[in-house]
Design a protein around this motif. Structure first.
Motif, PDB file in Angstrom:
ATOM      1  N   TYR A 183     -13.196  -1.503  -5.132  1.00 13.05           N
ATOM      2  CA  TYR A 183     -11.888  -1.167  -4.760  1.00 13.05           C
ATOM      3  C   TYR A 183     -11.092  -2.012  -5.747  1.00 13.05           C
ATOM      4  N   PRO A 184     -10.766  -1.476  -7.275  1.00 14.14           N
ATOM      5  CA  PRO A 184     -10.496  -2.494  -7.935  1.00 14.14           C
ATOM      6  C   PRO A 184      -9.110  -2.256  -8.187  1.00 14.14           C
ATOM      7  N   VAL A 185      -8.261  -3.079  -8.721  1.00 14.17           N
ATOM      8  CA  VAL A 185      -7.298  -2.393  -9.151  1.00 14.17           C
ATOM      9  C   VAL A 185      -7.401  -2.902 -11.246  1.00 14.17           C
ATOM     10  N   ILE A 186      -6.327  -1.567 -11.309  1.00 16.58           N
ATOM     11  CA  ILE A 186      -6.431  -1.573 -12.179  1.00 16.58           C
ATOM     12  C   ILE A 186      -5.465  -0.719 -12.923  1.00 16.58           C
ATOM     13  N   SER A 187      -4.739  -0.691 -12.488  1.00 15.82           N
ATOM     14  CA  SER A 187      -3.672   0.080 -13.924  1.00 15.82           C
ATOM     15  C   SER A 187      -2.599  -0.990 -13.290  1.00 15.82           C
ATOM     16  N   SER A 190       3.382   1.608 -12.439  1.00 16.18           N
ATOM     17  CA  SER A 190       4.142   1.290 -11.011  1.00 16.18           C
ATOM     18  C   SER A 190       3.450   2.359 -10.062  1.00 16.18           C
ATOM     19  N   ALA A 191       3.020   2.997 -10.535  1.00 16.90           N
ATOM     20  CA  ALA A 191       2.859   4.860  -9.405  1.00 16.90           C
ATOM     21  C   ALA A 191       1.787   4.575  -9.262  1.00 16.90           C
ATOM     22  N   THR A 192       0.809   3.609  -9.773  1.00 17.05           N
ATOM     23  CA  THR A 192      -0.334   3.617  -9.297  1.00 17.05           C
ATOM     24  C   THR A 192      -0.933   1.937  -8.719  1.00 17.05           C
ATOM     25  N   THR A 193      -0.430   0.782  -9.076  1.00 17.71           N
ATOM     26  CA  THR A 193      -0.735  -0.304  -9.254  1.00 17.71           C
ATOM     27  C   THR A 193      -0.527  -0.473  -7.994  1.00 17.71           C
ATOM     28  N   HIS A 194      -1.685  -2.175  -7.439  1.00 14.93           N
ATOM     29  CA  HIS A 194      -0.950  -2.846  -5.776  1.00 14.93           C
ATOM     30  C   HIS A 194      -0.072  -4.035  -7.071  1.00 14.93           C
ATOM     31  N   ALA A 237      -3.699  -0.597   0.119  1.00 12.81           N
ATOM     32  CA  ALA A 237      -3.270  -1.288  -0.195  1.00 12.81           C
ATOM     33  C   ALA A 237      -3.292  -1.565  -1.889  1.00 12.81           C
ATOM     34  N   VAL A 238      -4.667  -0.586  -2.280  1.00 16.72           N
ATOM     35  CA  VAL A 238      -4.922  -0.700  -3.584  1.00 16.72           C
ATOM     36  C   VAL A 238      -4.922   1.289  -4.156  1.00 16.72           C
ATOM     37  N   PRO A 239      -3.923   2.200  -4.015  1.00 18.36           N
ATOM     38  CA  PRO A 239      -5.200   3.508  -4.191  1.00 18.36           C
ATOM     39  C   PRO A 239      -6.227   3.123  -4.882  1.00 18.36           C
ATOM     40  N   VAL A 240      -6.660   4.321  -4.705  1.00 21.91           N
ATOM     41  CA  VAL A 240      -8.171   5.397  -4.640  1.00 21.91           C
ATOM     42  C   VAL A 240      -7.975   5.581  -5.846  1.00 21.91           C
ATOM     43  N   GLU A 241      -6.494   6.532  -6.538  1.00 25.17           N
ATOM     44  CA  GLU A 241      -6.098   6.486  -8.278  1.00 25.17           C
ATOM     45  C   GLU A 241      -6.931   5.629  -9.501  1.00 25.17           C
ATOM     46  N   HIS A 260     -18.456   5.544  -6.720  1.00 20.57           N
ATOM     47  CA  HIS A 260     -18.983   6.009  -5.019  1.00 20.57           C
ATOM     48  C   HIS A 260     -17.446   5.902  -4.322  1.00 20.57           C
ATOM     49  N   ILE A 261     -16.964   7.309  -3.993  1.00 22.02           N
ATOM     50  CA  ILE A 261     -15.564   7.471  -2.849  1.00 22.02           C
ATOM     51  C   ILE A 261     -16.141   7.398  -1.294  1.00 22.02           C
TER      52      ILE A 261
END
Length: 292
Positions: A183-187, A190-194, A237-241, A260-261
């Protein structure tokens, strides 16, 4: 309070002399059990090393980066509990107590501090591989939430110089042989991040250059390590995107990747022992790890 029923084999400071980007401060490290064990205001970053018994040793190791929004570390929940679980399967588990960019003791470039600790941690592990009976080419990393962002940053920035040479350990590569992002923060877009993780790492008004640099999906190349991704669609909290964007970047660069989603699971499920769908995810991960 003794938080660990099984003692770690070693606790090693990351920095032999002065800690980079750190100034004298009256800030005190906080380590307390709340609903889970939280560590905050890390002042002296270390690795805690848990080694498997010799009889079942696979010579594999995984460095663990707990999450906490770059404001704290869910230290047992996403660290020590996994190290012990891995030990039972013959894998060394190494928990990284990394510094947090919001600390008052950070002197400059707060966004580089977690990556400094991450690079140094894996180099120390590689330098100790013979002593700990670890194959230096079988050292993976696993990060959760903001710790997943740090792990992905290490995966794409392992060769970026972010601190001055310290000792012989720094002659070793900081490239992980594999990485698992849970369940990582990657980006940092602003549209995707935590939002909390981004503000803690980059500040309230980061430049576009910093946003791009720490958006890991934009930094993938053909040398990025093989990756295991795990996320739940109902994670508010952290979007799947974050995971799907990273998966697409890995695919384009032909990086071996498993994703794995799951429809449910939310955020912060860790071992997920009580979840009907997720409870076996660590078994799947270990099966995957054994292929590298």
């Amino acid at each position: 309070m003794n938080f660990n029923a099984v003692a770690q084999d070693a606790v090693i400071p990351l920095w032999p002399n002065s800690v980079p980007n750190q100034k004298v401060s009256d800030e005190q490290e906080i380590d307390r059990m709340e609903n889970i064990r939280w560590v905050r205001n890390v002042q002296n970053p270390v690795i805690e090393v848990y080694l498997p018994s010799k009889a079942i040793n696979t010579k594999r190791a995984v460095l663990l980066f707990p999450g906490g929004g770059y404001q704290g570390l869910a230290y047992n929940w996403e660290g020590v509990d996994f190290a012990k679980t891995f030990n039972a399967k013959g894998v060394a588990g190494i928990v990284v107590k990394y510094r947090l960019p919001i600390s008052k003791s950070i002197s400059e470039k707060q966004y580089e501090v977690p990556l400094q600790d991450a690079q140094r941690a894996i180099r120390i592990v590689r330098s100790k591989a013979k002593e700990w009976e670890i194959d230096p080419e079988k050292i993976g990393i696993m990060g959760f939430s903001a710790g997943g962002h740090l792990a992905s940053s290490l995966g794409v920035h392992y060769d970026v110089e972010v601190y001055p040479y310290q000792d012989e350990a720094d002659k070793f590569s900081a490239r992980p042989n594999s990485m698992a992002l849970i369940y990582p923060v990657i980006s940092m877009q602003s549209a995707t991040t935590h939002g909390g993780s981004r503000e803690s790492l980059l500040g309230k008004n980061p430049s576009e250059e910093l946003i791009s640099r720490f958006s890991s999906e934009k930094q993938v190349n053909m040398s990025t390590p093989p990756t295991f991704l795990l996320h739940a669609m109902d994670n508010e909290a952290v979007p799947v995107e974050n995971s799907t964007l990273f998966f697409e970047a890995l695919r384009k660069n032909k990086i071996p990747t498993t994703s794995h989603i799951y429809p449910t699971g939310g955020h912060g499920f860790a071992l997920a022992l009580d979840h009907p769908l997720l409870k076996n995810w660590v078994v799947m991960y270990l099966d995957w790890l054994n292929t590298f």
